[in-house]
Write an enzyme that holds these catalytic residues in place. Structure first.
Site, PDB file in Angstrom:
ATOM      1  CG  ASP A   1      -1.799   1.155   1.389  1.00 55.93           C
ATOM      2  OD1 ASP A   1      -2.015   1.855   0.377  1.00 55.93           O
ATOM      3  OD2 ASP A   1      -2.297   1.388   2.509  1.00 55.93           O
ATOM      4  CB  ALA A   2       3.926   1.850  -0.989  1.00 61.78           C
TER       5      ALA A   2
END
Ligand code: SPV
Ligand code: MG
Length: 516
Positions: free
Chosen positions: A29-30
């Site tokens: 989640d980047a």
């Protein structure tokens, strides 16, 4: 699916979580997935739970204020109720990843909020400003300073995120400043905060952002480990969702309902009953062949007769088929069809078999048509297709070739003056049957019932009640009953393209003619 289950379980709205969508793709989640991927997920979620509101977690807005403008257009058009953007630098990482969490400047983020509010096309759409000041370790005062600016820029709500183990940060924030817009929290790291606690603090929305996918991941691991260990799935069967439960989640009942209501493409669904109960031993030439097996089980060039009939029905789109066996029924295997036995076939005849078949059709879709087929008849596919293309209420296949020189089993009288034996074209609208059954003699018959009857769903119920009243007898006599009561029976008239197997010569001819 997760969203729909959450709503069914009593949740009020859905958070389309960047963390969950990334996890579902097995990527960090980047800011790894693109806006299109988050959008597609949010769109599916909004579709699945509509009209329940969906809040889309839009990370930092996928770029600068210009990206935010397109983002708002797209998410609003996708049917989400609100977008939430956070005041971190792009590329962002999930708030729970240890290490540096860099905040964007207030000015930059205010620019994005102004762009978002200016881009929305409907007044009900909401833009939520999320501050990561507590996540980044900048403290409550910085969070408040930022939120004041965000509200001035038009934010409709504030999400104050924190990763500490208690709700103290949020409490301190709300103790120092009561924002003029709703406040939202995500108590992932402080699960002791209850929804009621939050309510009493003045918090309007509590988001359970990742519990769904965490539950799924754990369940998946357990299931796969068990199956891999056991070499079968028995141990997990009792604890996993049934296929039926998932058909519900998919919306299969609504799908079926809509299909019934709106699908006008092609002929209505048709169920078929093939009457195979009789023994076919009255003709001495066929009797030796049917001493141990019924006609249905006789081989016709590599397939049994009943297999050929079932296959042809499948080819014509009829998949719900019941074969009624009786005489030597254990020898009838009906692959691709249901099979019922009429034990009393000797005494109750075709009508009894029809009733036995009707009982097994009960489970089928209400209102679908029924095709009744004689077991000893083989028709060409084109005739079956022509019959199925008709929208008649009650139609039989009739041979008008005159049947000269051979035994005619079921004579019919067709309305109109065409002479049997003459060339003719089928009329554009089907002609009526004036008489059928035992009462039609050679002098009045001008055609032969060729063993196929197609009945609409509505007529089927009436015909079935009549069959129940009658209890036994031949199919043409049942139709004669219906006609006596005023029912109209029409016919598809042909002059060839079918044969019945009643003698050894018929059987030989069938073997010669049936090739594929
Ligand atoms: C998300 O669900 O993606 C969030 C909330 O942004 S959190 O993972 O808690 O940062
Ligand atoms: Mg997120």
């Amino acid at each position: 699916m997760g969203a729909k289950l959450a709503i069914q379980a009593g949740m009020d709205a859905i958070w389309s979580s960047g963390f969950e969508i990334s996890t579902a793709h097995a990527v960090p989640d980047a800011s790894i997935l693109t806006m299109s991927e988050y959008l597609a997920a949010a769109h599916s979620i909004a579709d699945a739970v509509a009209p329940v509101p969906v809040i889309a977690d839009c990370d930092t807005g996928y770029g600068n204020s210009n990206n935010v403008i397109r983002m708002v257009h797209q998410f609003e058009a996708a049917g989400v109720a609100a977008v939430c953007i956070e005041d971190k630098k792009y590329p962002k990482t999930n708030s729970f990843i240890p290490g540096k969490q860099e905040l964007a400047s207030i000015a930059e983020f205010v620019g994005k909020l102004l762009a978002a509010k200016n881009a929305q096309r409907t007044s009900a759409f909401a833009v939520i400003a999320r501050t990561e000041a507590l996540i980044a370790g900048w403290g409550v005062d910085e969070a408040i300073r930022r939120c004041e600016e965000y509200v001035r820029a038009g934010a409709d709500a504030l999400l104050v995120h924190d990763k500490s183990k208690t709700a103290e940060g949020i409490r301190a924030f709300l103790a120092k400043w009561r924002p003029p817009v709703p406040v939202i929290v995500v108590p992932t790291s402080y699960p002791t905060l209850t929804v009621n606690d939050a309510k009493s603090l003045g918090i309007k929305t509590v988001i359970y952002a990742n519990q769904g996918i965490r539950a799924s991941a754990r369940a998946l691991t357990n299931v796969w480990q068990t199956i891999a260990r056991d070499g079968n799935s028995l141990a997990v069967e009792g604890s996993i969702a049934t296929m039926g439960e998932l058909f519900e989640v998919q919306g299969m009942p609504e799908h079926k309902e809509a299909e019934r209501a709106f699908d006008r493409g092609g002929p209505p669904p048709t169920r078929a009953v093939i009457l195979h109960a009789g023994e076919h031993r009255d003709d001495p030439s066929l009797a030796p062949l049917t001493a141990d097996v019924p006609l249905a089980a006789l081989d016709l060039n590599g397939m049994t007769l009943v297999e050929r009939q079932v296959t042809m029905l499948h080819q014509c789109g009829v998949n719900d088929i019941t074969v009624v066996a009786g005489y030597r029924h254990e020898a009838v295997s009906a692959n691709g069809a249901g099979r019922v036995v009429n034990d009393a076939w000797k005494s109750n005849g075709e009508v009894g078999s029809l009733l036995a078949g009707a009982a097994s059709l009960n489970g089928g879709p209400e209102g679908s048509r029924v095709l009744v087929c004689y077991g000893d008849v083989i028709v060409e596919r084109t005739l079956l297709e022509r019959l199925l293309a008709s929208d008649a209420e009650c139609m039989v296949l009739v041979d008008r070739s005159g049947a000269s020189g051979r035994h005619v089993r079921d004579r019919v009288t067709v309305d109109g003056d065409s002479e049997p034996g003459r060339r003719f074209l089928s009329p554009s609208s089907p002609r009526r049957i004036m008489a059928i059954g035992a009462g039609v003699d050679a002098a009045h018959g001008n055609g032969e019932f060729a063993g196929l009857l197609l009945v609409s769903g509505q007529r089927w119920s009436a015909l079935r009640s009549r069959a129940e009243k009658r209890g036994s007898g031949a199919l043409p006599d049942l139709l004669a009953d219906a006609m006596r009561d005023g029912d109209v029976v029409t016919c598809l008239e042909v002059t060839s393209g079918w044969l019945e197997v009643r003698t050894f010569a018929d059987y030989e001819m069938a073997c010669r003619m049936v090739t594929s």
